[in-house]
Design an enzyme around this catalytic site. Structure first.
Site, PDB file in Angstrom:
ATOM      1  N   HIS A 245       2.331   8.442   5.353  1.00 44.43           N
ATOM      2  CA  HIS A 245       1.459   9.527   5.840  1.00 44.43           C
ATOM      3  C   HIS A 245       2.056  10.187   7.070  1.00 44.43           C
ATOM      4  CE1 HIS A 245      -2.154   9.183   3.358  1.00 44.43           C
ATOM      5  NE2 HIS A 245      -2.242   7.876   3.573  1.00 44.43           N
TER       6      HIS A 245
ATOM      7  N   GLU B  23      -1.366  -8.023   1.647  1.00 44.52           N
ATOM      8  CA  GLU B  23      -1.114  -6.579   1.656  1.00 44.52           C
ATOM      9  C   GLU B  23      -0.120  -6.171   2.746  1.00 44.52           C
ATOM     10  OE1 GLU B  23      -3.958  -3.920   3.379  1.00 44.52           O
ATOM     11  OE2 GLU B  23      -3.310  -2.231   2.139  1.00 44.52           O
TER      12      GLU B  23
ATOM     13  N   THR C 240      -8.086  -2.003   1.361  1.00 42.95           N
ATOM     14  CA  THR C 240      -7.457  -2.946   0.423  1.00 42.95           C
ATOM     15  C   THR C 240      -7.945  -4.380   0.599  1.00 42.95           C
ATOM     16  OG1 THR C 240      -5.548  -1.493   0.284  1.00 42.95           O
ATOM     17  CG2 THR C 240      -5.255  -3.742  -0.503  1.00 42.95           C
TER      18      THR C 240
ATOM     19  N   SER D 206      -6.900   4.046  -1.543  1.00 40.89           N
ATOM     20  CA  SER D 206      -6.755   2.594  -1.638  1.00 40.89           C
ATOM     21  C   SER D 206      -8.074   1.916  -2.013  1.00 40.89           C
ATOM     22  CB  SER D 206      -6.246   2.032  -0.311  1.00 40.89           C
ATOM     23  OG  SER D 206      -4.968   2.537  -0.050  1.00 40.89           O
TER      24      SER D 206
ATOM     25  N   ASP E  15       0.850  -1.198   0.000  1.00 39.66           N
ATOM     26  CA  ASP E  15       0.000   0.000   0.000  1.00 39.66           C
ATOM     27  C   ASP E  15       0.883   1.245   0.000  1.00 39.66           C
ATOM     28  OD1 ASP E  15      -1.991   2.048   0.671  1.00 39.66           O
ATOM     29  OD2 ASP E  15      -3.269   0.331   1.118  1.00 39.66           O
TER      30      ASP E  15
ATOM     31  N   ASP F 269     -10.098  -2.708   6.486  1.00 44.15           N
ATOM     32  CA  ASP F 269      -9.528  -1.551   5.789  1.00 44.15           C
ATOM     33  C   ASP F 269      -9.738  -1.739   4.276  1.00 44.15           C
ATOM     34  OD1 ASP F 269      -8.284   0.888   5.526  1.00 44.15           O
ATOM     35  OD2 ASP F 269      -6.311   0.229   6.209  1.00 44.15           O
TER      36      ASP F 269
ATOM     37  N   HIS G 200      -1.197  11.072  -0.617  1.00 41.55           N
ATOM     38  CA  HIS G 200      -0.895  10.173  -1.736  1.00 41.55           C
ATOM     39  C   HIS G 200      -0.484  11.031  -2.931  1.00 41.55           C
ATOM     40  CE1 HIS G 200      -4.049   7.034  -0.160  1.00 41.55           C
ATOM     41  NE2 HIS G 200      -3.081   7.275   0.713  1.00 41.55           N
TER      42      HIS G 200
ATOM     43  N   ARG H   7     -15.844   3.749   2.625  1.00 44.10           N
ATOM     44  CA  ARG H   7     -14.896   2.807   3.244  1.00 44.10           C
ATOM     45  C   ARG H   7     -14.889   2.857   4.766  1.00 44.10           C
ATOM     46  NH1 ARG H   7      -8.934   4.801   1.632  1.00 44.10           N
ATOM     47  NH2 ARG H   7      -8.379   3.535   3.445  1.00 44.10           N
TER      48      ARG H   7
ATOM     49  N   ASP I 225      -0.597   0.354  -4.883  1.00 45.61           N
ATOM     50  CA  ASP I 225      -1.906   0.874  -5.293  1.00 45.61           C
ATOM     51  C   ASP I 225      -1.905   2.365  -5.609  1.00 45.61           C
ATOM     52  OD1 ASP I 225      -1.569   1.538  -2.627  1.00 45.61           O
ATOM     53  OD2 ASP I 225      -3.588   0.926  -2.016  1.00 45.61           O
ATOM     54  N   HIS I 226      -0.910   3.083  -5.119  1.00 44.85           N
ATOM     55  CA  HIS I 226      -0.807   4.510  -5.458  1.00 44.85           C
ATOM     56  C   HIS I 226       0.556   5.009  -5.017  1.00 44.85           C
ATOM     57  CE1 HIS I 226      -1.425   5.278  -1.178  1.00 44.85           C
ATOM     58  NE2 HIS I 226      -2.515   4.531  -1.232  1.00 44.85           N
TER      59      HIS I 226
ATOM     60  N   ASP J 201       2.133   2.633   3.460  1.00 47.44           N
ATOM     61  CA  ASP J 201       1.302   3.830   3.275  1.00 47.44           C
ATOM     62  C   ASP J 201       1.119   4.596   4.577  1.00 47.44           C
ATOM     63  OD1 ASP J 201      -1.094   5.402   1.991  1.00 47.44           O
ATOM     64  OD2 ASP J 201      -1.939   4.444   3.777  1.00 47.44           O
ATOM     65  N   LYS J 202       0.757   3.887   5.622  1.00 47.52           N
ATOM     66  CA  LYS J 202       0.381   4.584   6.859  1.00 47.52           C
ATOM     67  C   LYS J 202       1.583   5.331   7.445  1.00 47.52           C
ATOM     68  CE  LYS J 202      -3.242   1.139   7.572  1.00 47.52           C
ATOM     69  NZ  LYS J 202      -4.322   1.916   6.928  1.00 47.52           N
TER      70      LYS J 202
HETATM   71 ZN   LIG Z   1      -2.986   6.271   2.473  1.00 52.40          ZN
END
Ligand SMILES: [Zn+2]
Length: 451
Positions: free
Chosen positions: A329, A320, A153, A99, A48, A151, A414, A164, A367-368, A325-326
């Site tokens: 961030h 995943e 994904t 995501s 992610d 979550d 992102h 979501r 995913d991004h 990702d987290k």
């Molecule tokens: Zn994110």
């Protein structure tokens, strides 16, 4: 051929002729890697927020600039676009995906809006997913994540909701027409269990402890619903080790997201924290909590072991690495790198397994894009307006990492860049070139003989 490369543990990829850095003509190896037809099994690895920058940062840190990660050894590589669409439209692009929309892309082959979990961007009708089609065609299925299993994904495979955030039965404020008593499919936690996925491993225990508000299990927790529906519910490594094939498994190893692998200083405005290495452990992480590579190994074992009376032919598994990702961030470079390295170890588990099970498609992608960038040395007169941290890598050299898609201290954003997609096994050639993530849906579907 790899003289001078710093080797850290078993991370450095050792085989994979195609990924070798000799100066040989690799045409024959690449040609040999191109396989059409169908696969018995598909394992998709999703980092992610794992863009090229996140991969390069982890590689430099863990094995050095000239080293190679396990994920770098997949023989066929391309890039794909990941944009979402605006809600209420089929094709007006939203250049930076989340995501949920991104996952819906490969899960269903359709674009949707940010926040949507496998629903149509105009009608909000459920979109059929790869996991649903794989189940209908007689495959076992698995869904593994370091995030809450509710979550975005993991949810895109086994749930359909318009927002979501509707993760548990007590979280339905943004989805007023979707609880079961309103005639809907219920929260993501309920749908996850209702979907009969054979192996579910991740975090999110607190969501599953919420009480169901409608339908046949009203008044019970989602965990109790899972038990009533035949799940072996486990909560730690001992339970994971003891789990046997032939019984569905719901592993909930943390109240929320699973704990980070590594710790270190957060990035901060210039000059940032003193240059350092990462601490490759996390005192807050309980020893009883499995790692992503443990969950991956067990998922493969449970899904691939023949069980008497079960005539299903193979499996479809998604794994995943969620907190890359987290921690991007959070502008936490060591947190981000530790998650990427553990994700890469999980890929190694699968690559070892497929040596004896070559009729398997393996895909590794993200995913991004995300925030972190490797930038030049900083000075008092020339420096990033964002947050920076300097890490001493496996090369023994400083690497300056920059986070500047939001103000220091706020959640980073992102980004909308294209993403690496790599594969090996049947249908892997379809990731080569520049594709869109919705194409990956068809690549996997063809591999499973679904289209
Ligand atoms: Zn994110």
């Amino acid at each position: 051929m790899t003289v001078g490369v710093v080797v850290v543990g078993a991370l450095l990829c050792s085989t994979a002729a195609i990924a070798s850095r000799t100066h040989e003509d690799r045409t024959t190896d690449v040609r040999r890697a191109v396989e059409g037809g169908t696969a018995k099994n598909v394992i998709m690895f999703l980092g992610d927020g794992m863009g090229d920058s996140e991969i390069t940062i982890a590689r430099n840190y863990a094995v050095g600039a000239a080293g190679r990660l396990n994920m770098d050894s997949l023989p066929l590589t391309g890039a794909y676009t990941t944009y979402a669409v605006k809600k209420g439209t089929l094709s007006v692009p939203d250049y930076v995906t989340d995501s949920a929309a991104s996952g819906t892309g490969w899960a269903t082959g359709r674009k949707t809006y940010n926040n949507a979990v496998s629903v149509d961007p105009v009608t909000l009708a459920p979109l059929r997913t790869l996991l649903e089609n794989a189940q209908a065609a007689g495959y076992r299925t698995g869904n593994v994540s370091t995030a809450e299993l509710t979550d975005a994904t993991p949810a895109v495979l086994d749930s359909h909701v318009s927002a979501r955030a509707c993760q548990g039965p007590a979280d339905m404020a943004q989805c007023p027409s979707e609880p079961k008593q309103a005639g809907g499919l219920g929260s993501i936690a309920e749908q996850t269990v209702d979907h009969n996925v054979d192996v579910l491993l991740g975090g999110g225990k607190a969501r599953f402890a919420q009480l169901v508000t409608g339908g046949p299990y009203a008044g019970q927790s989602v965990t109790a619903q899972a038990t009533a529906q035949g799940y072996n519910v486990i909560t730690d490594q001992a339970g994971l080790t003891a789990a046997q094939p032939g019984t569905k498994v719901l592993g909930l190893f943390s109240g929320g997201n699973m704990d980070l692998e590594w710790t270190g200083p957060l990035a901060a405005p210039y000059p940032g924290p003193a240059a350092t290495g990462c601490t490759q452990s996390n005192p807050a992480r309980p020893a009883s909590q499995p790692h992503l590579s443990d969950m991956t190994a067990k998922a493969i074992e449970l899904l691939s072991t023949k069980v008497k009376g079960d005539k299903r032919k193979g499996f479809y598994l998604q794994v995943e690495g969620a907190s890359i990702d987290k921690q991007d961030h959070a502008a936490n470079p060591c947190g981000q790198i530790g998650e990427t390295v553990e994700f890469d170890r999980s890929i190694k588990v699968a690559l070892e397994w497929v040596k004896k099970n070559p009729d398997t498609l393996i895909v590794v992608t993200g995913d991004h894009g995300h925030t972190s960038q490797i930038i030049e040395a900083q000075s008092a007169t020339d420096h990033s307006p964002g947050s920076i941290a300097t890490l001493i890598t496996a090369d023994g050299e400083p690497m300056v990492i920059n986070y500047a898609t939001n103000l220091p201290g706020k959640s980073m954003s992102h980004t909308g860049t294209q993403i690496r997609v790599a594969a090996q096994g049947p249908q892997a050639a379809n990731v080569v070139g520049i594709t869109d993530q919705t194409e990956l849906n068809h690549t996997i579907a063809r591999a499973l003989g679904l289209e």
